[in-house]
Design a protein around this motif. Sequence first.
Motif, PDB file in Angstrom:
ATOM      1  N   SER A   7       0.847  -1.208   0.000  1.00 57.75           N
ATOM      2  CA  SER A   7       0.000   0.000   0.000  1.00 57.75           C
ATOM      3  C   SER A   7       0.875   1.247   0.000  1.00 57.75           C
ATOM      4  O   SER A   7       1.898   1.316   0.695  1.00 57.75           O
ATOM      5  CB  SER A   7      -0.885   0.045   1.250  1.00 57.75           C
ATOM      6  N   ARG A   8       0.429   2.247  -0.748  1.00 56.16           N
ATOM      7  CA  ARG A   8       1.087   3.566  -0.692  1.00 56.16           C
ATOM      8  C   ARG A   8       0.221   4.471   0.176  1.00 56.16           C
ATOM      9  O   ARG A   8      -0.965   4.669  -0.100  1.00 56.16           O
ATOM     10  CB  ARG A   8       1.219   4.166  -2.084  1.00 56.16           C
TER      11      ARG A   8
ATOM     12  N   CYS B  31       3.934  -0.703   5.004  1.00 59.89           N
ATOM     13  CA  CYS B  31       3.485   0.093   3.852  1.00 59.89           C
ATOM     14  C   CYS B  31       4.554   1.125   3.457  1.00 59.89           C
ATOM     15  O   CYS B  31       5.450   1.432   4.247  1.00 59.89           O
ATOM     16  CB  CYS B  31       2.178   0.819   4.202  1.00 59.89           C
ATOM     17  N   ARG B  32       4.429   1.638   2.249  1.00 66.07           N
ATOM     18  CA  ARG B  32       5.319   2.721   1.797  1.00 66.07           C
ATOM     19  C   ARG B  32       4.641   4.037   2.131  1.00 66.07           C
ATOM     20  O   ARG B  32       3.571   4.334   1.584  1.00 66.07           O
ATOM     21  CB  ARG B  32       5.556   2.621   0.295  1.00 66.07           C
TER      22      ARG B  32
ATOM     23  N   GLN C 259      -2.198   8.466  -6.777  1.00 70.77           N
ATOM     24  CA  GLN C 259      -0.957   7.855  -6.267  1.00 70.77           C
ATOM     25  C   GLN C 259      -1.152   6.974  -5.035  1.00 70.77           C
ATOM     26  O   GLN C 259      -0.402   6.039  -4.830  1.00 70.77           O
ATOM     27  CB  GLN C 259       0.023   8.969  -5.852  1.00 70.77           C
ATOM     28  N   PHE C 260      -2.111   7.316  -4.176  1.00 68.24           N
ATOM     29  CA  PHE C 260      -2.116   6.728  -2.836  1.00 68.24           C
ATOM     30  C   PHE C 260      -3.350   5.846  -2.606  1.00 68.24           C
ATOM     31  O   PHE C 260      -4.449   6.160  -3.049  1.00 68.24           O
ATOM     32  CB  PHE C 260      -2.067   7.839  -1.769  1.00 68.24           C
TER      33      PHE C 260
ATOM     34  N   THR D 298       4.580   8.259   2.856  1.00 71.51           N
ATOM     35  CA  THR D 298       5.138   9.593   2.699  1.00 71.51           C
ATOM     36  C   THR D 298       4.415  10.506   3.687  1.00 71.51           C
ATOM     37  O   THR D 298       3.191  10.423   3.815  1.00 71.51           O
ATOM     38  CB  THR D 298       4.881  10.113   1.263  1.00 71.51           C
TER      39      THR D 298
END
Length: 209
Positions: free
Chosen positions: A35-36, A57-58, A99-100, A60
């Motif tokens: 998952s982003r 998860c990745r 993106q997410f 940001t």
Amino acid sequence: MEGFSAKWYARQTANDADEFQRTARRIGAHLSGVSRVLEIAPGPGYLAIELVKLSGCRLTGLDISRSFVGIAAENARKAGLHIDFEQGDAADLPFPADQFDFIVCRAAFKNFTQPLAALNEMRRVLKLGGTALIIDLRKDFSKAAVSDYVSGRGTLNAMIIKWIFNTMLKKRAYTREGLAELVSQSEFRQGDIRLDPLGFELWLRKQGS
Ligand SMILES: C[S@@+](CC[C@H](N)C(=O)[O-])C[C@H]1O[C@@H](n2cnc3c(N)ncnc32)[C@H](O)[C@@H]1O
């Protein structure tokens, strides 16, 4: 928040580790290792760190405060994790669309000067079918809930935190009705608002347009 007040906030919320872990477990149920995830306004990064530990998860993190970006990056480094913390504004996310898988934003939405733009930006950067979760204080929080929150923090810190809740935060916080009106004006159009004695959770989903 910059400088001394960011450091003070980071020290105070370090005491909320149990709450960050509980929230991470609930969000983790929606995530996998691929998952982003975007955390908007992560502050010292405690929730981001718990989420990455739990789900792999990745993630940001994007915060407007240079001090918090530095504090969060240092906290992640101490936890042995690589998390990308960047500086930026919730109302103008520096990411391409779609993106997410998941966006979380805790204890920050009431501070946003452009909340409608922030909601629309969240929707833009979510993948289709993705979810955003906003957790924040409700305007009509109960005094008892604040007393519970500050218990065990020492008399002076408890007094300062209660004062901040009853003045600055109460003024900025949303009512259920105000929040529902804002969501209806946003490109999400609708969301699921869940209340507890201190705050609310707003669950939003990016559905096909
Ligand atoms: C009370 S702190 C909450 C930090 C963290 N989410 C937590 O749960 O402890 C509010 C955060 O919102 C950030 N913030 C305020 N306005 C912002 C904006 N327009 N864009 C991004 N971050 C913002 C602040 O820098 C701060 O880190």
